[in-house]
Design an enzyme around this catalytic site. Structure first.
Site, mmCIF file in Angstrom:
data_model
loop_
_atom_site.group_PDB
_atom_site.id
_atom_site.type_symbol
_atom_site.label_atom_id
_atom_site.label_comp_id
_atom_site.label_asym_id
_atom_site.label_seq_id
_atom_site.Cartn_x
_atom_site.Cartn_y
_atom_site.Cartn_z
ATOM 1 N N SER A 148 0.869 -1.184 0.000
ATOM 2 C CA SER A 148 0.000 0.000 0.000
ATOM 3 C C SER A 148 0.903 1.229 0.000
ATOM 4 C CB SER A 148 -0.852 0.023 1.276
ATOM 5 O OG SER A 148 -1.543 1.254 1.405
ATOM 6 N N TYR A 208 -2.482 -0.826 10.379
ATOM 7 C CA TYR A 208 -2.322 -0.880 8.919
ATOM 8 C C TYR A 208 -0.973 -0.259 8.532
ATOM 9 C CZ TYR A 208 -3.954 -0.862 4.016
ATOM 10 O OH TYR A 208 -4.107 -1.089 2.670
ATOM 11 N N LYS A 243 1.912 -2.547 6.905
ATOM 12 C CA LYS A 243 2.207 -2.306 5.484
ATOM 13 C C LYS A 243 3.662 -1.864 5.313
ATOM 14 C CE LYS A 243 -1.703 -3.490 3.493
ATOM 15 N NZ LYS A 243 -1.806 -4.582 2.491
HETATM 16 N N1 LIG Z 1 -8.682 -0.117 -1.331
HETATM 17 C C1 LIG Z 1 -7.633 0.670 -1.134
HETATM 18 O O1 LIG Z 1 -7.749 1.901 -1.085
HETATM 19 C C2 LIG Z 1 -6.251 0.046 -0.996
HETATM 20 C C3 LIG Z 1 -5.148 0.900 -1.081
HETATM 21 C C4 LIG Z 1 -3.875 0.365 -0.947
HETATM 22 C C5 LIG Z 1 -3.698 -0.987 -0.757
HETATM 23 N N2 LIG Z 1 -4.775 -1.799 -0.671
HETATM 24 C C6 LIG Z 1 -4.525 -3.230 -0.466
HETATM 25 O O2 LIG Z 1 -5.037 -3.956 -1.559
HETATM 26 C C7 LIG Z 1 -5.304 -5.291 -1.156
HETATM 27 C C8 LIG Z 1 -6.683 -5.695 -1.634
HETATM 28 O O3 LIG Z 1 -7.638 -4.893 -0.942
HETATM 29 P P1 LIG Z 1 -8.985 -4.352 -1.646
HETATM 30 O O4 LIG Z 1 -8.904 -2.899 -1.689
HETATM 31 O O5 LIG Z 1 -9.265 -5.135 -2.865
HETATM 32 O O6 LIG Z 1 -10.020 -4.690 -0.469
HETATM 33 P P2 LIG Z 1 -11.210 -5.717 -0.413
HETATM 34 O O7 LIG Z 1 -11.691 -5.640 0.985
HETATM 35 O O8 LIG Z 1 -12.151 -5.507 -1.543
HETATM 36 O O9 LIG Z 1 -10.474 -7.126 -0.674
HETATM 37 C C9 LIG Z 1 -9.659 -7.741 0.267
HETATM 38 C C10 LIG Z 1 -9.919 -9.235 0.115
HETATM 39 O O10 LIG Z 1 -9.003 -9.934 0.968
HETATM 40 C C11 LIG Z 1 -9.723 -11.017 1.528
HETATM 41 N N3 LIG Z 1 -9.062 -11.483 2.751
HETATM 42 C C12 LIG Z 1 -8.950 -10.847 3.935
HETATM 43 N N4 LIG Z 1 -8.298 -11.643 4.812
HETATM 44 C C13 LIG Z 1 -7.997 -12.785 4.145
HETATM 45 C C14 LIG Z 1 -7.338 -13.962 4.502
HETATM 46 N N5 LIG Z 1 -6.866 -14.151 5.748
HETATM 47 N N6 LIG Z 1 -7.194 -14.938 3.571
HETATM 48 C C15 LIG Z 1 -7.688 -14.777 2.322
HETATM 49 N N7 LIG Z 1 -8.322 -13.662 1.903
HETATM 50 C C16 LIG Z 1 -8.483 -12.683 2.826
HETATM 51 C C17 LIG Z 1 -11.118 -10.458 1.813
HETATM 52 O O11 LIG Z 1 -12.066 -11.501 1.989
HETATM 53 C C18 LIG Z 1 -11.334 -9.622 0.561
HETATM 54 O O12 LIG Z 1 -11.987 -10.368 -0.466
HETATM 55 C C19 LIG Z 1 -5.129 -5.306 0.365
HETATM 56 O O13 LIG Z 1 -3.862 -5.841 0.680
HETATM 57 C C20 LIG Z 1 -5.199 -3.834 0.729
HETATM 58 O O14 LIG Z 1 -4.513 -3.557 1.937
HETATM 59 C C21 LIG Z 1 -6.055 -1.310 -0.797
#
Ligand SMILES: NC(=O)c1ccc[n+]([C@@H]2O[C@H](COP(=O)([O-])OP(=O)(O)OC[C@H]3O[C@@H](n4cnc5c(N)ncnc54)[C@H](O)[C@@H]3O)[C@@H](O)[C@H]2O)c1
Length: 270
Positions: free
Chosen positions: A138, A151, A155
């Protein structure tokens, strides 16, 4: 790496960014895309929408035994894993007062899941002389996530681990990328914006909120160039330079933004 004929695993594959990566990899001609997520039904539904190359499996990415089984099963079915995307992640939305259980969950999903993925996938990749690990970290891992201490800490650890892997295994044919988006329109951010959470408002005020498909585009471009740091929001590079050159000035700027947002009325729920 280009994605044609590649065998790919994506944890968190049923989520916003994970499912966008899956759709994009399938469109690029991947041979197989294995989506691993907690909920079997949701994962199977996403896999079905991606198409015949996709397979959905219920896996807790923070459970080493399940990750080992996922890798072994994928290698048995498809002969190899070319790209493992450790993408599952969790936010907490709270500061140091977060319960120990929430700190532990953030640590296990945001960091240890990446350790387990690397431990399980590397032996096969090293034996075949190549492979790519892409860890979704992230922008919080190179900057900070205001309002979310677990977080931010985890991260940062995830970026550190990815960098360590990249340096350690590059000469053995392993490529490592840290995918570091800022705001992305998925439930993780959208829920925070809907409730007016400060962390989400700071993210939205710091740059564009991208669609998951835009993040997938940036990931494919970064993978093609075998880049370590993949920044779907290019402005993050500028913030990171400012943070490195003048940490006090960078922190002061962020505090000013937080004060401004705190003083402003909370925007209505979307
Ligand atoms: N959305 C944002 O603004 C953003 C920004 C930077 C980084 N991220 C990162 O991107 C990645 C994906 O997040 P997203 O935005 O798609 O969110 P999201 O909540 O849509 O998806 C996250 C997915 O991870 C799954 N998950 C959580 N714990 C788990 C586990 N123990 N085993 C298997 N699956 C698990 C959840 O069920 C979910 O489907 C994450 O690592 C998040 O930290 C997101």
């Amino acid at each position: 790496m280009n994605l044609t004929d590649r065998v790919v695993v994506i944890t968190g594959g049923a989520g916003g960014i994970g499912s966008a990566l899956a759709r994009r990899f399938a469109a690029e001609g991947a041979a197989a895309v294995v989506l691993a997520d907690l909920d079997a039904h949701a994962t199977a539904t996403v896999a079905e929408a991606v198409g015949p190359v996709a397979r959905g499996v219920a896996v807790d990415a923070a459970d080493e035994g399940q990750v080992r089984d996922l890798v072994a099963d994928t290698e048995r079915r498809y002969g190899r894993i070319d790209l493992f995307c450790a993408n599952a992640g969790v936010a907490t939305g709270v500061g140091i007062e977060a319960a120990d259980a929430d700190w532990d969950r953030a640590w296990r999903v945001n960091v240890m899941a990446h350790v387990y993925a690397a431990r399980a996938a590397l032996p096969g990749m090293l034996a075949r002389g190549g492979g790519h690990l892409m860890h979704t970290c992230s922008a919080a891992g190179v900057l900070t996530a205001v309002g979310d201490a677990p977080y931010t800490a985890t991260k940062h650890a995830a970026v550190g681990l990815a960098e360590w892997l990249a340096i350690t295994y590059r000469d053995q044919g392993i490529r490592v990328s840290a995918l570091c988006p800022q705001g992305v329109d998925t439930p993780m951010l959208a829920d925070g914006l809907a409730t007016g959470h400060l962390a989400a408002r700071v993210i939205a005020a710091s740059g564009a909120v991208l669609t998951p498909d835009q993040v997938a585009d940036a990931a494919v471009a970064g993978l093609a160039e075998e880049r370590f740091l993949i920044l779907p929001h290019p402005e993050v590079a500028g913030y990171a330079v400012r943070r490195a050159e003048d940490p006090d000035g960078w922190q002061a700027g962020l505090r000013k933004l937080v004060r401004r947002l705190r003083a402003a009325p909370t925007p209505p729920s979307r």
